[in-house]
Write a protein that holds these residues in place. Structure first.
Motif, PDB file in Angstrom:
ATOM      1  N   CYS A  65      60.147  59.662  23.132  1.00 30.39           N
ATOM      2  CA  CYS A  65      59.391  61.103  23.164  1.00 30.39           C
ATOM      3  C   CYS A  65      58.698  60.881  24.680  1.00 30.39           C
ATOM      4  O   CYS A  65      59.152  59.967  25.295  1.00 30.39           O
ATOM      5  CB  CYS A  65      58.523  59.772  22.278  1.00 30.39           C
ATOM      6  SG  CYS A  65      58.607  59.406  20.444  1.00 30.39           S
ATOM      7  N   ASN A  66      57.906  62.542  24.504  1.00 33.52           N
ATOM      8  CA  ASN A  66      57.480  62.440  25.659  1.00 33.52           C
ATOM      9  C   ASN A  66      55.791  62.851  25.263  1.00 33.52           C
ATOM     10  O   ASN A  66      55.310  63.297  25.006  1.00 33.52           O
ATOM     11  CB  ASN A  66      58.075  63.348  26.894  1.00 33.52           C
ATOM     12  CG  ASN A  66      57.172  64.139  27.810  1.00 33.52           C
ATOM     13  OD1 ASN A  66      56.604  63.651  27.920  1.00 33.52           O
ATOM     14  ND2 ASN A  66      57.235  65.154  28.090  1.00 33.52           N
ATOM     15  N   ASN A 118      58.805  66.117  16.704  1.00 30.77           N
ATOM     16  CA  ASN A 118      57.733  65.032  16.634  1.00 30.77           C
ATOM     17  C   ASN A 118      57.200  63.669  15.811  1.00 30.77           C
ATOM     18  O   ASN A 118      56.803  63.234  15.196  1.00 30.77           O
ATOM     19  CB  ASN A 118      56.279  66.344  15.687  1.00 30.77           C
ATOM     20  CG  ASN A 118      56.851  66.352  14.648  1.00 30.77           C
ATOM     21  OD1 ASN A 118      57.765  66.114  13.961  1.00 30.77           O
ATOM     22  ND2 ASN A 118      56.503  67.577  13.670  1.00 30.77           N
ATOM     23  N   LEU A 119      58.298  63.238  16.441  1.00 25.54           N
ATOM     24  CA  LEU A 119      58.459  61.710  15.830  1.00 25.54           C
ATOM     25  C   LEU A 119      56.822  60.503  16.265  1.00 25.54           C
ATOM     26  O   LEU A 119      56.397  60.268  15.710  1.00 25.54           O
ATOM     27  CB  LEU A 119      59.660  60.418  16.576  1.00 25.54           C
ATOM     28  CG  LEU A 119      59.337  59.710  16.052  1.00 25.54           C
ATOM     29  CD1 LEU A 119      59.251  59.111  14.595  1.00 25.54           C
ATOM     30  CD2 LEU A 119      60.544  58.767  16.597  1.00 25.54           C
ATOM     31  N   ASN A 123      50.861  67.211  18.404  1.00 27.44           N
ATOM     32  CA  ASN A 123      51.470  68.503  19.824  1.00 27.44           C
ATOM     33  C   ASN A 123      52.740  68.212  20.557  1.00 27.44           C
ATOM     34  O   ASN A 123      52.837  69.196  21.231  1.00 27.44           O
ATOM     35  CB  ASN A 123      50.204  67.975  20.842  1.00 27.44           C
ATOM     36  CG  ASN A 123      50.539  66.779  21.927  1.00 27.44           C
ATOM     37  OD1 ASN A 123      51.912  66.025  21.180  1.00 27.44           O
ATOM     38  ND2 ASN A 123      49.862  66.874  22.946  1.00 27.44           N
ATOM     39  N   CYS A 124      53.872  68.675  19.698  1.00 27.82           N
ATOM     40  CA  CYS A 124      54.797  68.861  20.360  1.00 27.82           C
ATOM     41  C   CYS A 124      55.390  70.942  21.058  1.00 27.82           C
ATOM     42  O   CYS A 124      54.744  71.343  20.416  1.00 27.82           O
ATOM     43  CB  CYS A 124      56.138  68.627  19.676  1.00 27.82           C
ATOM     44  SG  CYS A 124      57.368  69.479  20.282  1.00 27.82           S
ATOM     45  N   GLN A 125      55.100  70.657  21.977  1.00 29.49           N
ATOM     46  CA  GLN A 125      56.090  72.103  22.336  1.00 29.49           C
ATOM     47  C   GLN A 125      57.291  72.260  22.461  1.00 29.49           C
ATOM     48  O   GLN A 125      58.231  71.866  23.490  1.00 29.49           O
ATOM     49  CB  GLN A 125      55.296  72.170  24.141  1.00 29.49           C
ATOM     50  CG  GLN A 125      53.562  71.607  23.759  1.00 29.49           C
ATOM     51  CD  GLN A 125      52.200  71.952  25.075  1.00 29.49           C
ATOM     52  OE1 GLN A 125      53.375  72.649  26.201  1.00 29.49           O
ATOM     53  NE2 GLN A 125      52.134  71.590  25.418  1.00 29.49           N
ATOM     54  N   PRO A 126      57.863  73.739  21.697  1.00 25.67           N
ATOM     55  CA  PRO A 126      58.983  73.384  21.977  1.00 25.67           C
ATOM     56  C   PRO A 126      59.652  74.017  23.069  1.00 25.67           C
ATOM     57  O   PRO A 126      58.862  74.391  24.235  1.00 25.67           O
ATOM     58  CB  PRO A 126      59.324  74.642  20.433  1.00 25.67           C
ATOM     59  CG  PRO A 126      57.676  73.666  19.787  1.00 25.67           C
ATOM     60  CD  PRO A 126      57.266  74.398  20.750  1.00 25.67           C
ATOM     61  N   CYS A 136      57.114  65.578  22.502  1.00 30.36           N
ATOM     62  CA  CYS A 136      57.711  66.003  22.183  1.00 30.36           C
ATOM     63  C   CYS A 136      58.762  65.236  21.428  1.00 30.36           C
ATOM     64  O   CYS A 136      58.767  64.155  23.043  1.00 30.36           O
ATOM     65  CB  CYS A 136      59.033  67.439  22.565  1.00 30.36           C
ATOM     66  SG  CYS A 136      58.513  68.979  22.228  1.00 30.36           S
ATOM     67  N   SER A 137      60.165  64.371  21.010  1.00 25.85           N
ATOM     68  CA  SER A 137      60.423  63.526  20.592  1.00 25.85           C
ATOM     69  C   SER A 137      62.178  64.343  20.546  1.00 25.85           C
ATOM     70  O   SER A 137      63.028  65.463  19.796  1.00 25.85           O
ATOM     71  CB  SER A 137      60.702  62.908  19.716  1.00 25.85           C
ATOM     72  OG  SER A 137      60.426  63.700  18.402  1.00 25.85           O
TER      73      SER A 137
END
Length: 568
Positions: A65-66, A118-119, A123-126, A136-137
């Motif tokens: 995860c970032n 999105n684990l 707010n994941c930015q693909p 993102c994860s």
């Protein structure tokens, strides 16, 4: 688009559907660490492999995860991607005392494509897969983390900077590169209270350069079942994010302390410690030192032990490197560290880096344990941790044998592990000062008597016969030391000349009959030591043999090791 995405990553998505569903219900806002910040958001699998010879093997899946404010590089064809390592730990009780030991170590999986799931965050930015987007994860299944053609050795990676050589050599044959464990180290996790834990860690250069590398390890409890050559690994409970497995020792038994030790301009060590009352006046001391990401590594571990304390059952446990995971593609030396008892300390050490760059140092991603029994109850003290690639040392607070009286903590050793080397290559024995012309291993200071009521006595042994010795007290220290005569001095601040004494049979002592006590002498010299005051002591002594460390390199005098005394 990388074709491996379809053969591996989409399979990972299907295999982890249940995990993703759980993650969706457990999403939390990202912490917003400055720059990229990769953590182990989940540990999955595990993958079980058929035993080969005397060793079983497993691999662990990881979901990164970032949680930072910038994307993380994830390029497959160069060294701008993360590497992922795994370890296996065991807790068990032996003769009434707990032990936390590392029993398995993997090579490193090289990242090759980053999904945009999105684990951890909502707010994941693909991205296109060449970076792990903000929030993102990305999942790697256990089987993929155990695929030998995607693994590389640890020795090529500087875990402090995240920089590594690419492309790496790959392991081959048997289970090489996976988390291998000796069958002799396995028993069902339901037996005798034995518990196992898997630890996973990401290392990436842009994460490290953003100062976010100290949260890159997470652990999860592992179940072990089977017998003979057939064993199976599973999971119990959920992942403990941003907690390395050394923290699980505190989960297993009470009374365990852990202390973070940050190496200047390098990475993080964590020291676990526990003193156990065995009854009958005996106590067991157990220490586990985890190197999360220190590139300089560790080559020495020293515990202060007063001279009136008896030590038995001295032990050590390290890790085994396999498949050529060492400089030059050969295995690191797995020899146990050599223990040495001085009058006021017990020290373990491996060969120096100059002697063998592949010596059995505590490198990143490993935990080494040290243990002994003593006829002394614990007291708070200071252990010393000597670095390996370059000479230096740091300290940490932990329970140590207290003795029948409080004792000074030894420091400032001239044994090759200070940043300042002895001036003419005259390193002394472990815990001693620099070597002198008597060739006794160097002079060392130790104490007898009690701090209260001011009956503490400082002795300096290992000098030349009849050498005049100056006992020095300071209210500060220079941890790296300064060359002084033929030795290294670490005492600093406001210096007081406590006394001058001749050595008898190579031993000088202060105070002797008729002398003021050390604390009273200090007060007479204008330094009234308050309750809780800390003072530093060393002994300067004559060593006039000019052929030993000839001017202009050295002088005609030398310096003992030092003592740190916390006055009540």
């Amino acid at each position: 688009m990388d074709p491996r995405r379809f053969s591996v990553k989409w399979l990972a998505v299907a295999a982890l559907a249940a995990v993703s569903a759980r993650g969706a219900s457990a999403q939390t806002p990202c912490q917003g660490s400055s720059g990229p910040d990769v953590i182990v958001g989940d540990i999955t699998g595990p993958a079980n492999y058929t035993a080969v010879g005397t060793r079983e093997a497993l691999s662990l899946g990881t979901t990164s995860c970032n949680q930072g404010t910038a994307p993380l590089d994830w390029h497959a064809s160069n060294n701008h991607h993360p590497v992922i390592g795994g370890e296996l730990y065991r807790f068990r009780v032996v003769d009434g005392a707990g032990r936390f030991e590392q029993v398995g170590l993997s090579w490193l999986k090289h990242g090759f494509y980053a999904e945009s799931q999105n684990l951890c965050c909502n707010n994941c930015q693909p991205t296109d897969g060449t970076i792990l987007g903000i929030g993102c994860s990305d999942p790697y299944v256990a089987g993929r983390n155990g695929t030998q053609s995607l693994l590389g050795p640890r020795y090529q990676v500087d875990a402090h900077t995240g920089v590594f050589v690419y492309p790496p050599p790959h392991p081959s044959g048997g289970n090489t590169g996976r988390i291998e464990a000796e069958i002799a180290d396995l028993e069902p996790s339901s037996a005798n209270g034995t518990r196992y834990f898997g630890n996973c860690q990401y290392v990436a250069a842009d994460d490290a350069s953003s100062n976010n590398a100290n949260n890159n390890s997470s652990y999860r409890e592992i179940t072990v079942s089977g017998s003979g050559t057939t064993w199976n690994f599973g999971f119990v409970g959920s992942v403990r994010r941003e907690q390395p497995a050394i923290q699980a020792w505190q989960v297993c038994e009470s009374g365990v302390t852990t202390t973070d030790v940050q190496i200047p301009n390098d990475g993080l060590l964590i020291l676990g410690a526990k003193a156990t009352d065995l009854g009958g006046g005996m106590f067991h001391y157990e220490y586990a030192l985890y190197n999360m990401n220190v590139d300089v590594s560790v080559g020495q571990f020293t515990v202060p032990v007063p001279s009136d304390v008896s030590v038995t059952n001295v032990g050590f446990h390290g890790v085994v490197y396999r498949g050529g995971d060492g400089i030059g593609g050969v295995n690191r030396d797995g020899s146990d560290w050599t223990p040495a008892r001085a009058s006021s300390a017990l020290a373990w050490s491996t060969a120096t880096f100059a002697q063998d760059p592949n010596a059995n140092a505590i490198r990143w991603g490993t935990t080494y344990t040290f243990r002994f029994d003593a006829n002394s109850a614990p007291a708070s003290g200071t252990v010393r941790i000597g670095t390996f690639k370059t000479a230096g040392a740091v300290t940490a607070t932990a329970d140590v044998p207290g003795g029948s009286h409080p004792s000074g903590t030894p420091f400032c050793f001239g044994d090759g592990n200070l940043a300042t080397a002895c001036p003419c290559g005259n390193s002394g024995t472990i815990t001693h000062g620099c070597e002198n012309s008597s060739l006794t291993g160097g002079a060392f200071a130790f104490t007898t008597g009690a701090l209260a009521p001011d009956t503490l006595v400082i002795h300096c042994a290992g000098e030349r016969e009849t050498a005049y010795s100056l006992f020095i007290q300071g209210d500060a220290s220079h941890a790296s030391g300064n060359v002084f005569g033929d030795g290294v001095r670490c005492v600093g601040g406001s210096l007081k000349r406590i006394g001058v004494k001749p050595a008898t049979a190579g031993v000088a002592t202060y105070p002797e009959a008729g002398d003021l006590g050390i604390r009273a002498r200090s007060a007479a010299l204008g330094d009234v030591i308050p309750p809780g005051g800390v003072r530093y002591y060393q002994v300067y002594y004559r060593d006039p043999d000019a052929t030993f460390c000839a001017p202009p390199i050295g002088g005609t005098f030398n310096v003992s090791s030092g003592l740190i005394v916390a006055w009540p």
